[in-house]
Design an enzyme around this catalytic site. Structure first.
Site, PDB file in Angstrom:
ATOM      1  N   SER A   1       0.868  -1.185   0.000  1.00  0.00           N
ATOM      2  CA  SER A   1       0.000   0.000   0.000  1.00  0.00           C
ATOM      3  C   SER A   1       0.901   1.229   0.000  1.00  0.00           C
ATOM      4  O   SER A   1       2.053   1.150   0.457  1.00  0.00           O
ATOM      5  CB  SER A   1      -0.863  -0.014   1.265  1.00  0.00           C
ATOM      6  OG  SER A   1      -1.466   1.242   1.481  1.00  0.00           O
TER       7      SER A   1
ATOM      8  N   TYR B   1      -2.293  -1.084  10.456  1.00  0.00           N
ATOM      9  CA  TYR B   1      -2.234  -1.357   9.012  1.00  0.00           C
ATOM     10  C   TYR B   1      -0.925  -0.820   8.424  1.00  0.00           C
ATOM     11  O   TYR B   1      -0.241  -1.534   7.675  1.00  0.00           O
ATOM     12  CB  TYR B   1      -3.441  -0.709   8.325  1.00  0.00           C
ATOM     13  CG  TYR B   1      -3.525  -0.997   6.844  1.00  0.00           C
ATOM     14  CD1 TYR B   1      -3.901  -2.253   6.380  1.00  0.00           C
ATOM     15  CD2 TYR B   1      -3.235  -0.013   5.898  1.00  0.00           C
ATOM     16  CE1 TYR B   1      -3.986  -2.519   5.019  1.00  0.00           C
ATOM     17  CE2 TYR B   1      -3.316  -0.269   4.541  1.00  0.00           C
ATOM     18  CZ  TYR B   1      -3.692  -1.525   4.107  1.00  0.00           C
ATOM     19  OH  TYR B   1      -3.765  -1.790   2.759  1.00  0.00           O
TER      20      TYR B   1
ATOM     21  N   LYS C   1       2.136  -2.933   6.574  1.00  0.00           N
ATOM     22  CA  LYS C   1       2.565  -2.688   5.189  1.00  0.00           C
ATOM     23  C   LYS C   1       4.020  -2.215   5.136  1.00  0.00           C
ATOM     24  O   LYS C   1       4.744  -2.514   4.190  1.00  0.00           O
ATOM     25  CB  LYS C   1       1.618  -1.695   4.514  1.00  0.00           C
ATOM     26  CG  LYS C   1       0.193  -2.243   4.322  1.00  0.00           C
ATOM     27  CD  LYS C   1       0.173  -3.507   3.460  1.00  0.00           C
ATOM     28  CE  LYS C   1      -1.232  -3.989   3.147  1.00  0.00           C
ATOM     29  NZ  LYS C   1      -1.264  -5.198   2.303  1.00  0.00           N
TER      30      LYS C   1
HETATM   31  N1  LIG Z   1      -8.809  -1.329  -0.769  1.00  0.00           N
HETATM   32  C1  LIG Z   1      -7.865  -0.410  -0.625  1.00  0.00           C
HETATM   33  O1  LIG Z   1      -8.140   0.813  -0.516  1.00  0.00           O
HETATM   34  C2  LIG Z   1      -6.404  -0.830  -0.626  1.00  0.00           C
HETATM   35  C3  LIG Z   1      -5.427   0.174  -0.736  1.00  0.00           C
HETATM   36  C4  LIG Z   1      -4.083  -0.201  -0.733  1.00  0.00           C
HETATM   37  C5  LIG Z   1      -3.728  -1.538  -0.633  1.00  0.00           C
HETATM   38  N2  LIG Z   1      -4.710  -2.493  -0.532  1.00  0.00           N
HETATM   39  C6  LIG Z   1      -4.290  -3.893  -0.405  1.00  0.00           C
HETATM   40  O2  LIG Z   1      -4.780  -4.620  -1.514  1.00  0.00           O
HETATM   41  C7  LIG Z   1      -4.923  -6.007  -1.145  1.00  0.00           C
HETATM   42  C8  LIG Z   1      -6.284  -6.504  -1.613  1.00  0.00           C
HETATM   43  O3  LIG Z   1      -7.292  -5.819  -0.874  1.00  0.00           O
HETATM   44  P1  LIG Z   1      -8.696  -5.418  -1.500  1.00  0.00           P
HETATM   45  O4  LIG Z   1      -8.778  -3.956  -1.540  1.00  0.00           O
HETATM   46  O5  LIG Z   1      -8.952  -6.180  -2.770  1.00  0.00           O
HETATM   47  O6  LIG Z   1      -9.655  -5.921  -0.321  1.00  0.00           O
HETATM   48  P2  LIG Z   1     -10.898  -6.945  -0.347  1.00  0.00           P
HETATM   49  O7  LIG Z   1     -11.879  -6.571  -1.411  1.00  0.00           O
HETATM   50  O8  LIG Z   1     -11.369  -6.996   1.065  1.00  0.00           O
HETATM   51  O9  LIG Z   1     -10.233  -8.318  -0.767  1.00  0.00           O
HETATM   52  C9  LIG Z   1      -9.399  -9.033   0.111  1.00  0.00           C
HETATM   53  C10 LIG Z   1      -9.260 -10.447  -0.428  1.00  0.00           C
HETATM   54  O10 LIG Z   1      -8.422 -11.183   0.471  1.00  0.00           O
HETATM   55  C11 LIG Z   1      -9.117 -12.348   0.899  1.00  0.00           C
HETATM   56  N3  LIG Z   1      -8.726 -12.601   2.282  1.00  0.00           N
HETATM   57  C12 LIG Z   1      -8.779 -11.725   3.321  1.00  0.00           C
HETATM   58  N4  LIG Z   1      -8.360 -12.315   4.440  1.00  0.00           N
HETATM   59  C13 LIG Z   1      -8.027 -13.585   4.104  1.00  0.00           C
HETATM   60  C14 LIG Z   1      -7.532 -14.688   4.834  1.00  0.00           C
HETATM   61  N5  LIG Z   1      -7.284 -14.618   6.153  1.00  0.00           N
HETATM   62  N6  LIG Z   1      -7.300 -15.857   4.168  1.00  0.00           N
HETATM   63  C15 LIG Z   1      -7.554 -15.943   2.851  1.00  0.00           C
HETATM   64  N7  LIG Z   1      -8.007 -14.931   2.105  1.00  0.00           N
HETATM   65  C16 LIG Z   1      -8.255 -13.769   2.736  1.00  0.00           C
HETATM   66  C17 LIG Z   1     -10.601 -12.032   0.747  1.00  0.00           C
HETATM   67  O11 LIG Z   1     -11.405 -13.172   0.529  1.00  0.00           O
HETATM   68  P3  LIG Z   1     -12.245 -13.859   1.748  1.00  0.00           P
HETATM   69  O12 LIG Z   1     -12.844 -12.749   2.548  1.00  0.00           O
HETATM   70  O13 LIG Z   1     -13.260 -14.714   1.058  1.00  0.00           O
HETATM   71  O14 LIG Z   1     -11.240 -14.647   2.508  1.00  0.00           O
HETATM   72  C18 LIG Z   1     -10.583 -11.172  -0.522  1.00  0.00           C
HETATM   73  O15 LIG Z   1     -10.574 -11.986  -1.668  1.00  0.00           O
HETATM   74  C19 LIG Z   1      -4.720  -6.047   0.368  1.00  0.00           C
HETATM   75  O16 LIG Z   1      -3.420  -6.509   0.663  1.00  0.00           O
HETATM   76  C20 LIG Z   1      -4.866  -4.598   0.805  1.00  0.00           C
HETATM   77  O17 LIG Z   1      -4.144  -4.303   1.985  1.00  0.00           O
HETATM   78  C21 LIG Z   1      -6.029  -2.162  -0.541  1.00  0.00           C
END
Ligand SMILES: NC(=O)c1ccc[n+]([C@@H]2O[C@H](COP(=O)([O-])OP(=O)(O)OC[C@H]3O[C@@H](n4cnc5c(N)ncnc54)[C@H](OP(=O)(O)O)[C@@H]3O)[C@@H](O)[C@H]2O)c1
Length: 233
Positions: free
Chosen positions: A116, A129, A133
């Site tokens: 991130s 968080y 990261k």
């Molecule tokens: N959204 C943002 O604003 C943002 C910004 C910067 C970076 N990121 C990073 O991008 C990455 C993806 O996040 P996202 O935004 O796509 O969030 P998201 O929509 O909540 O997706 C997270 C994914 O991870 C899976 N997951 C979560 N915990 C898990 C666990 N314990 N075991 C297995 N699978 C798990 C979830 O599936 P299940 O719930 O079915 O397990 C889901 O497929 C993350 O590393 C996040 O920190 C996000």
């Protein structure tokens, strides 16, 4: 990636989501694996399943699963820190450990860690968080130097706020807490940018103009950025 012919082991806890992903017509195979990446047996099953697809070789490990929490550190339980570190740091690190012998036999293998912009510049009310990261950022930089002689690249992808389900599952967080919706990228756009970084074997990519502005301004003058963020506190 499966659209382009790769065989992909896709991992999540929600079986219904994985089932619909696996049903989509693709060139390569999508092998759904239901499980929690914080569980050691699940991590072993992920790597064993991936290694079985092609004679023990793995070309790419994408550590994407991540969770967050918003709110002052002083009000938070130790459990918020523990959960966030387990998913965002210990799970990807231990998956990498298990994958390494197989990556070493892959063709120009890559470990891609989804971090991130908050892994480059921390802000208030997201201490756990940001710490997770920053941790994966430091691990990635160190491992990249270690693995270079083996031809394994470590790619750190740092998105900004993304229009995903992330904010629906914040850990121990007041329901009123949210994040700005200005300039949010779609998950699809983030995925395409990550894939481009993997294909070109980039060490690090910071996504979005706002993310780059935050990170590069901080690199030029941390004191100014500290003052700006303190005033927004
Ligand atoms: N959204 C943002 O604003 C943002 C910004 C910067 C970076 N990121 C990073 O991008 C990455 C993806 O996040 P996202 O935004 O796509 O969030 P998201 O929509 O909540 O997706 C997270 C994914 O991870 C899976 N997951 C979560 N915990 C898990 C666990 N314990 N075991 C297995 N699978 C798990 C979830 O599936 P299940 O719930 O079915 O397990 C889901 O497929 C993350 O590393 C996040 O920190 C996000």
């Amino acid at each position: 990636m499966s659209d382009r012919g790769a065989n992909v082991v896709a991992v999540a806890r929600r079986a219904d989501r994985l089932a619909s992903l696996a049903q989509r017509p693709t060139v390569g195979k999508v092998i759904p694996l239901v499980g929690d990446v914080t569980n050691g047996e699940t991590r072993q099953a992920i790597i064993d399943t991936a290694a079985r697809v092609r004679d023990g070789e793995i070309d790419l490990l994408v550590n994407n699963a991540g969770i967050g929490g918003i709110g002052p550190f002083a009000d938070a339980t130790p459990d918020r820190l523990r959960q966030i570190m387990e998913v965002n740091f210990f799970a990807p690190v231990e998956l990498t450990r298990l994958a390494l012998p197989h990556l070493a036999h892959g063709r120009a293998a890559v470990v891609c860690n989804i971090s991130s912009v908050l892994g480059h510049r921390a802000v208030a009310n997201k201490s756990e968080y940001c710490a997770s990261k920053f941790a994966i950022h430091g691990f990635s930089d160190s491992l990249r130097a270690e693995l270079a002689p083996q031809g394994i690249q470590v790619t750190l992808v740092s998105p900004s706020t993304t229009d995903s389900e992330f904010f629906d599952s914040l850990v121990h967080t007041d329901a009123n807490q949210t994040s700005s919706s200005i300039g949010r990228w779609t998950p699809d756009r983030v995925a395409r940018a990550a894939l481009a970084a993997i294909k070109t074997r980039k060490s690090e990519v910071i996504l979005s103009a706002g993310g780059k502005a935050l990170v590069y301004a901080d690199r030029i003058s941390p004191p100014i950025m500290n003052a700006i963020l303190r005033s927004k506190g």
